[in-house]
Design an enzyme around this catalytic site. Structure first.
Site, PDB file in Angstrom:
ATOM      1  CG  HIS A  17      12.623  86.041  21.225  1.00  0.00           C
ATOM      2  ND1 HIS A  17      12.234  87.403  21.555  1.00  0.00           N
ATOM      3  CD2 HIS A  17      11.653  85.339  21.966  1.00  0.00           C
ATOM      4  CE1 HIS A  17      11.233  87.760  22.296  1.00  0.00           C
ATOM      5  NE2 HIS A  17      10.870  86.271  22.723  1.00  0.00           N
ATOM      6  CB  THR A  69      15.655  86.681  10.659  1.00  0.00           C
ATOM      7  OG1 THR A  69      14.177  87.285  10.726  1.00  0.00           O
ATOM      8  CG2 THR A  69      16.297  87.181   9.275  1.00  0.00           C
ATOM      9  CG  ASP A 116       9.042  91.118  20.642  1.00  0.00           C
ATOM     10  OD1 ASP A 116       8.929  90.202  21.382  1.00  0.00           O
ATOM     11  OD2 ASP A 116       9.718  91.328  19.564  1.00  0.00           O
TER      12      ASP A 116
HETATM   13 ZN   LIG Z   1      13.173  89.015  20.973  1.00  0.00          ZN
END
Ligand SMILES: [Zn+2]
EC number: 4.1.2.40
Length: 283
Positions: A207, A210, A81
């Site tokens: 992305h 959360t 990532d």
């Molecule tokens: Zn990210």
């Protein structure tokens, strides 16, 4: 089975589901992440930041994930990532990762294209997929503020040009999410997502998962998101459970027994996310 990002995402746009990309924070949690995917009969992407990759070691990490993937018929991808430089990516590719992300999104478009193309060329020679980013996702990563924490939305016409010029396999877009956000939830620009979806033909990546409510995650997936990154939430679950078990522990208790609840907490979060993303019983 151990597969590339391209392979694991191949039916997502057509069948309107997303595959979760869950951040490994330490080696201990890896088997429970695969257990979650097995329990839900779901594909899973395991990803690491360059910092975690360095902490564990690219070859050890890749060996562990490949071994666990070999024992199951669910699809498993190991993804690097947010790598910013070619050498970090080369190390992951050379050590058997099946996917990498080059994040040159802080650079002007033409420079982002140039840097991304270089990665695509090397990765393609090794059968490895590439994700890249356009626009700027806000927040912090590993405690470092990205673009002063501000969001620069992805422009649909830039996405078209970028995908054509680079030949990437998946595109991370900025529609209002932030990294590391967990106390509040993001306000998302679904209009931008829909516009980008309509003019592109490769999987789109969200992305900062959360920081997105479950209702909004479902909306993103029906609007065309194929991969959702979830990192912070796993860390919170692991640390919360570890604090509790270590807090009560005697020094001669087995550290193994103290870690089991933390790993199990990660498994339960992933199982729940798989339900939200709709990737159960999918290939
Ligand atoms: Zn990210």
């Amino acid at each position: 089975m151990y597969v590339t990002l391209k392979e694991i995402l191949k039916n997502t746009r057509r069948d309107k589901f997303a595959v979760g990309a869950f951040n490994i924070h330490c080696l201990e949690m890896v088997p429970s992440m695969i257990e979650a995917a097995k329990a839900k009969n779901s594909p899973i992407i395991l990803q690491v930041s360059p910092t975690t990759c360095k902490y564990i070691g690219a070859s050890l990490l890749s060996a562990v994930v490949k071994e666990l993937a070999k024992e199951t018929d669910i699809n498993v991808t190991l993804h690097l990532d947010h790598a910013k430089d070619f050498n970090t990516i080369k190390e992951a590719v050379d050590n058997g990762f099946s996917s990498v992300m080059i994040d040159a999104s802080a650079l002007p478009l033409e420079e982002n294209i140039k840097k991304t193309k270089e990665v695509v060329k090397y990765a393609a020679q090794h059968g490895v997929s590439v994700e890249a980013e356009l626009g700027t996702i806000g927040g912090t990563e590993e405690g470092v503020a990205l673009n002063n924490g501000k969001i620069k939305y992805t422009r649909p016409q830039d996405a078209v040009k970028f995908i054509e010029a680079t030949g990437i396999d998946a595109l991370a877009i900025a529609i209002g999410t932030s990294h590391g956000q967990y106390k509040s939830k993001a306000k998302l620009r679904f209009d931008i997502l829909k516009d980008i979806y309509n003019v592109t033909n490769i999987p789109l990546v969200l992305h900062g998962g959360t920081g997105v409510s479950e209702e909004d995650l479902k909306k993103c997936i029906s609007a065309g998101i194929s991969k959702v990154n979830i990192g912070t939430e796993l860390n919170i679950a692991w640390v919360t459970a570890a604090k509790e078990s270590f807090g009560k522990a005697k020094v001669n208790d087995s550290c193994r027994d103290l870690l089991i609840p933390a790993n199990y907490a990660v498994q339960k979060v992933i199982e729940h996310k798989i339900d939200v993303l709709g990737s159960s019983n999918r290939k």
